[in-house]
Scaffold this motif. Structure first.
Motif, PDB file in Angstrom:
ATOM      1  N   LEU A  70       0.849  -1.219   0.000  1.00  0.00           N
ATOM      2  CA  LEU A  70       0.063  -0.022   0.170  1.00  0.00           C
ATOM      3  C   LEU A  70       0.939   1.258   0.096  1.00  0.00           C
ATOM      4  O   LEU A  70       0.517   2.278  -0.697  1.00  0.00           O
ATOM      5  N   ASN A  71       2.069   1.192   0.625  1.00  0.00           N
ATOM      6  CA  ASN A  71       3.037   2.343   0.737  1.00  0.00           C
ATOM      7  C   ASN A  71       3.814   2.559  -0.500  1.00  0.00           C
ATOM      8  O   ASN A  71       4.985   3.186  -0.228  1.00  0.00           O
ATOM      9  N   SER A  72       3.826   1.614  -1.383  1.00  0.00           N
ATOM     10  CA  SER A  72       4.666   1.693  -2.521  1.00  0.00           C
ATOM     11  C   SER A  72       4.627   2.859  -3.331  1.00  0.00           C
ATOM     12  O   SER A  72       3.667   3.793  -3.012  1.00  0.00           O
ATOM     13  N   LYS A  73       5.419   3.106  -4.305  1.00  0.00           N
ATOM     14  CA  LYS A  73       5.522   4.540  -4.871  1.00  0.00           C
ATOM     15  C   LYS A  73       4.260   5.029  -5.495  1.00  0.00           C
ATOM     16  O   LYS A  73       3.862   6.117  -5.255  1.00  0.00           O
ATOM     17  N   ASN A  74       3.550   4.187  -6.194  1.00  0.00           N
ATOM     18  CA  ASN A  74       2.368   4.465  -6.930  1.00  0.00           C
ATOM     19  C   ASN A  74       1.155   4.321  -6.003  1.00  0.00           C
ATOM     20  O   ASN A  74      -0.082   4.865  -6.133  1.00  0.00           O
ATOM     21  N   GLY A  75       1.189   3.489  -4.885  1.00  0.00           N
ATOM     22  CA  GLY A  75       0.205   3.200  -4.078  1.00  0.00           C
ATOM     23  C   GLY A  75      -0.837   2.137  -4.803  1.00  0.00           C
ATOM     24  O   GLY A  75      -0.827   1.523  -5.811  1.00  0.00           O
ATOM     25  N   VAL A  76      -2.145   2.217  -3.989  1.00  0.00           N
ATOM     26  CA  VAL A  76      -3.093   1.226  -4.458  1.00  0.00           C
ATOM     27  C   VAL A  76      -4.409   2.288  -4.636  1.00  0.00           C
ATOM     28  O   VAL A  76      -4.891   2.707  -4.001  1.00  0.00           O
ATOM     29  N   TRP A  77      -4.739   2.247  -5.926  1.00  0.00           N
ATOM     30  CA  TRP A  77      -5.897   3.067  -6.456  1.00  0.00           C
ATOM     31  C   TRP A  77      -6.956   2.132  -6.835  1.00  0.00           C
ATOM     32  O   TRP A  77      -6.703   1.066  -7.475  1.00  0.00           O
ATOM     33  N   ALA A  78      -8.128   2.578  -6.940  1.00  0.00           N
ATOM     34  CA  ALA A  78      -9.330   2.083  -7.476  1.00  0.00           C
ATOM     35  C   ALA A  78     -10.403   2.975  -7.537  1.00  0.00           C
ATOM     36  O   ALA A  78     -10.399   3.973  -7.220  1.00  0.00           O
ATOM     37  N   LEU A  79     -11.317   2.385  -8.618  1.00  0.00           N
ATOM     38  CA  LEU A  79     -12.716   3.266  -8.759  1.00  0.00           C
ATOM     39  C   LEU A  79     -13.707   2.618  -7.993  1.00  0.00           C
ATOM     40  O   LEU A  79     -13.680   1.457  -7.637  1.00  0.00           O
ATOM     41  N   ILE A  80     -14.494   3.299  -7.329  1.00  0.00           N
ATOM     42  CA  ILE A  80     -15.433   2.911  -6.454  1.00  0.00           C
ATOM     43  C   ILE A  80     -16.740   3.493  -7.039  1.00  0.00           C
ATOM     44  O   ILE A  80     -16.885   4.558  -7.549  1.00  0.00           O
ATOM     45  N   ASN A  81     -18.153   2.763  -6.849  1.00  0.00           N
ATOM     46  CA  ASN A  81     -19.100   3.223  -7.528  1.00  0.00           C
ATOM     47  C   ASN A  81     -20.204   2.669  -6.900  1.00  0.00           C
ATOM     48  O   ASN A  81     -20.515   1.673  -6.229  1.00  0.00           O
ATOM     49  N   SER A  91     -19.392  -0.420  -5.033  1.00  0.00           N
ATOM     50  CA  SER A  91     -18.557  -1.399  -5.755  1.00  0.00           C
ATOM     51  C   SER A  91     -17.333  -1.060  -5.913  1.00  0.00           C
ATOM     52  O   SER A  91     -16.840   0.404  -6.045  1.00  0.00           O
ATOM     53  N   TYR A  92     -16.114  -1.843  -5.575  1.00  0.00           N
ATOM     54  CA  TYR A  92     -14.638  -1.536  -5.897  1.00  0.00           C
ATOM     55  C   TYR A  92     -13.972  -2.364  -6.979  1.00  0.00           C
ATOM     56  O   TYR A  92     -14.117  -3.391  -7.174  1.00  0.00           O
ATOM     57  N   ALA A  93     -13.627  -1.435  -8.082  1.00  0.00           N
ATOM     58  CA  ALA A  93     -12.845  -1.967  -8.930  1.00  0.00           C
ATOM     59  C   ALA A  93     -11.275  -1.696  -9.144  1.00  0.00           C
ATOM     60  O   ALA A  93     -10.873  -0.569  -9.184  1.00  0.00           O
ATOM     61  N   ALA A  94     -10.526  -2.575  -8.993  1.00  0.00           N
ATOM     62  CA  ALA A  94      -8.993  -2.220  -8.559  1.00  0.00           C
ATOM     63  C   ALA A  94      -8.377  -1.666 -10.073  1.00  0.00           C
ATOM     64  O   ALA A  94      -8.698  -2.418 -11.086  1.00  0.00           O
ATOM     65  N   ASN A  95      -7.647  -0.794  -9.975  1.00  0.00           N
ATOM     66  CA  ASN A  95      -6.751  -0.284 -11.243  1.00  0.00           C
ATOM     67  C   ASN A  95      -5.365  -0.917 -10.919  1.00  0.00           C
ATOM     68  O   ASN A  95      -4.683  -0.457 -10.186  1.00  0.00           O
ATOM     69  N   LYS A  96      -5.230  -2.040 -11.676  1.00  0.00           N
ATOM     70  CA  LYS A  96      -3.896  -2.506 -11.674  1.00  0.00           C
ATOM     71  C   LYS A  96      -2.919  -2.053 -12.418  1.00  0.00           C
ATOM     72  O   LYS A  96      -1.629  -2.571 -12.299  1.00  0.00           O
ATOM     73  N   ASP A  97      -3.062  -1.287 -13.457  1.00  0.00           N
ATOM     74  CA  ASP A  97      -2.216  -1.063 -14.384  1.00  0.00           C
ATOM     75  C   ASP A  97      -1.647   0.587 -14.344  1.00  0.00           C
ATOM     76  O   ASP A  97      -2.938   1.594 -14.475  1.00  0.00           O
ATOM     77  N   PRO A  98      -0.395   0.870 -13.928  1.00  0.00           N
ATOM     78  CA  PRO A  98      -0.388   2.366 -13.622  1.00  0.00           C
ATOM     79  C   PRO A  98      -0.489   3.332 -14.896  1.00  0.00           C
ATOM     80  O   PRO A  98      -0.795   4.683 -14.503  1.00  0.00           O
ATOM     81  N   ILE A  99      -0.580   2.872 -16.098  1.00  0.00           N
ATOM     82  CA  ILE A  99      -0.659   3.490 -16.959  1.00  0.00           C
ATOM     83  C   ILE A  99      -2.173   4.253 -17.291  1.00  0.00           C
ATOM     84  O   ILE A  99      -2.451   5.522 -17.707  1.00  0.00           O
ATOM     85  N   PHE A 100      -3.048   3.603 -16.374  1.00  0.00           N
ATOM     86  CA  PHE A 100      -4.478   4.256 -16.571  1.00  0.00           C
ATOM     87  C   PHE A 100      -4.332   5.369 -15.438  1.00  0.00           C
ATOM     88  O   PHE A 100      -5.480   5.985 -15.343  1.00  0.00           O
ATOM     89  N   HIS A 101      -3.704   5.310 -14.477  1.00  0.00           N
ATOM     90  CA  HIS A 101      -3.666   6.165 -13.464  1.00  0.00           C
ATOM     91  C   HIS A 101      -3.978   7.653 -13.831  1.00  0.00           C
ATOM     92  O   HIS A 101      -4.946   8.449 -13.133  1.00  0.00           O
ATOM     93  N   GLN A 102      -3.160   8.117 -14.781  1.00  0.00           N
ATOM     94  CA  GLN A 102      -3.393   9.537 -15.373  1.00  0.00           C
ATOM     95  C   GLN A 102      -4.752   9.796 -15.855  1.00  0.00           C
ATOM     96  O   GLN A 102      -5.028  10.754 -15.918  1.00  0.00           O
ATOM     97  N   PHE A 103      -5.320   8.764 -16.407  1.00  0.00           N
ATOM     98  CA  PHE A 103      -6.747   9.100 -17.259  1.00  0.00           C
ATOM     99  C   PHE A 103      -7.871   9.014 -16.059  1.00  0.00           C
ATOM    100  O   PHE A 103      -8.817   9.682 -16.273  1.00  0.00           O
TER     101      PHE A 103
END
Length: 488
Positions: free
Chosen positions: A310-321, A368-380
């Motif tokens: 969780l404390n890695s450089k990019n962290g753990v991000w997700a979409l919640i709905n 609902s929790y949808a994990a974003n596993k690819d850092p390339i999508f973070h910027q979008f």
């Protein structure tokens, strides 16, 4: 080739080539005998195998299957019924109850043997009077609203199902068979002995009702809850998702959430197993087995690994709905701050600030929790982060949908000062380095001024790292102008 037969079988168990189960338009699951035809369909039959068609000049060949792109028609000319578009258009002109009454009622014959005029138009009247009465209102040409050719799609998509001696006929096939039977009645109308108009009206009404049933079935297959669009776009299973009841997180930033231990262990099994394999130098297969064994019951060994993750450089991000998705802010992009200390807490902790955005509360609502596993999508996804919703993009003012706190306003005001100071630092680093050090409360060595500036900015909002918050919403406006527009 048009459909002229209302029979399912002829000559025992053979399906007629001019019936609704014709092999020419795609055989269904019960089809056994081969079909022979030239490409244009003008010359057919096994007895003509190899014969050159006089229309297309191609030989008759054995077809393994009919072309699903071909559409059959039930031709009821010279009579017409409303198309799907026509029914919806006329429903607006005449109102739905009136139009439905037209296609469900039939003129009565009086004692004198004459038709009683009840003042209601018929389908025949709607067609004959359309150009004069209705075209000025709708502005749509008659040919788009009425048809004499009723389309019938391939039997491959509506098969006749046989199980031994039993046979199941789908509702859509029942409607098509009824339409085909109605066509036969219309074609024999010159043989009616008395008041053929009554029989024609009655038959057209039944055909219209059957066609409306077909349209409703097709629309449900496409747009319904089990339709192809929802299956392809929305209702299919999405990997790396979870669903949790929400509860209050009292010390969370607007873009942070806390989740259960079990959620992280299951959704991020691969990442945790990979970390375990590296840290303990064990085979990845064994690491995966250990993750699976400890996924449901909290294990401090894995808690430490999760914290590293969780404390890695990019962290753990997700979409919640929160369903239903009634607005853009019903879907937000958030960062997982930590897992719950209580291993039995299976809820998602949310900050109170975003409840109004998502039209949610703490009375059992689920997210609902949808994990974003690819850092390339973070910027979008960043613009979907709650930290970007403090300012209403429509007017540049505070978004009242956020549950503001005085601390947030104070931090944002301080952000403008830091932004201005950073601009000056870029122009004249030497004269402003001491001022920056004092303002930020950190060291400013010549090699890491920029990094430490952003480290300080992250304390305010650790997602706004693109080009300063002020510039996104106020362009070239000065800090004073921005502050004034916000009422600070």
């Amino acid at each position: 080739m048009d459909i002229t037969s209302s029979e399912i079988f002829v000559n025992g168990n053979q399906k007629p080539d001019d019936g609704i189960f014709s092999q020419y338009y795609g055989s269904d699951t019960t089809q056994e005998r081969p079909y022979y035809s030239c490409p244009c369909g003008a010359t057919t039959g096994g007895s003509r195998l190899g014969e050159i068609c006089g229309s297309c000049g191609k030989p008759v060949v054995r077809l393994i299957d009919g072309d699903l792109r071909r559409v059959m028609y039930i031709d009821i000319a010279p009579y017409h019924i409303l198309t799907s578009r026509g029914y919806k258009t006329m429903s607006k002109v005449l109102k739905e109850p009136v139009l439905r009454d037209i296609i469900e009622s039939v003129k009565r014959i009086g004692k004198s043997g004459k038709i009683i005029d009840d003042g209601k138009p018929t389908l025949l009247d709607l067609y004959d009077d359309y150009d004069d009465k209705f075209y000025p209102i709708t502005g749509i040409e008659k040919r788009f609203l009425f048809t004499s050719k009723i389309p019938v799609y391939s039997a491959r998509l509506r098969p006749l199902m046989q199980f031994g001696m039993q046979m199941t006929v789908l509702d859509v096939n029942k409607a098509y068979l009824s339409i085909a039977k109605g066509r036969e009645i219309l074609k024999s109308s010159p043989l009616f002995h008395s008041e053929p108009g009554i029989e024609i009206q009655k038959t057209l009404n039944q055909i219209q009702q059957d066609y409306c049933k077909v349209i409703a079935i097709v629309e449900d297959l496409v747009n319904g809850k089990g339709g192809i669009y929802r299956k392809a776009l929305a209702s299919g299973r999405i990997d790396y998702t979870s669903r949790m009841v929400i509860s209050l997180g009292t010390d969370l930033m607007p873009h942070e959430v806390d989740v259960p231990y079990q959620t992280i262990m299951v959704l991020y099994e691969e990442e945790i197993a990979n970390l375990l394999s590296i840290l303990e130098n064990i085979p990845i297969a064994k690491a995966i087995s250990l993750v699976e064994e400890n996924a449901m019951i909290r294990n401090e060994r894995f808690v430490k690994i999760i914290n590293i993750f969780l404390n890695s450089k990019n962290g753990v991000w997700a979409l919640i709905n929160r369903n239903p998705t009634i607005s853009e802010s019903s879907v937000l992009y958030v960062r997982v701050r930590k897992i719950h200390d209580d291993g039995t807490d299976m809820t998602m902790h949310l900050p109170a600030d975003i409840l109004e955005l998502m039209a949610a509360d703490f009375d059992g609502d689920q997210e609902s929790y949808a994990a974003n596993k690819d850092p390339i999508f973070h910027q979008f996804f960043l613009t979907m982060c709650p930290s970007y919703t403090f300012i209403d993009r429509a007017n540049g003012k505070f978004n009242r949908g956020m549950g503001f706190k005085r601390e947030y306003i104070a931090m944002m005001s301080h952000a403008w000062e830091i932004d201005q100071l950073y601009d000056r630092f870029n122009r004249d680093p030497e004269s402003t380095s001491e001022e920056m050090r004092a303002t930020l409360g950190i060291g400013c060595g010549p090699e890491d001024e920029v990094n430490e500036f952003w480290e300080a900015m992250s304390l305010i909002c650790d997602v706004d790292k693109d080009n300063a918050f002020r510039k996104r919403f106020f362009g070239d406006a000065s800090a004073e102008e921005a502050r004034d527009s916000l009422g600070l």
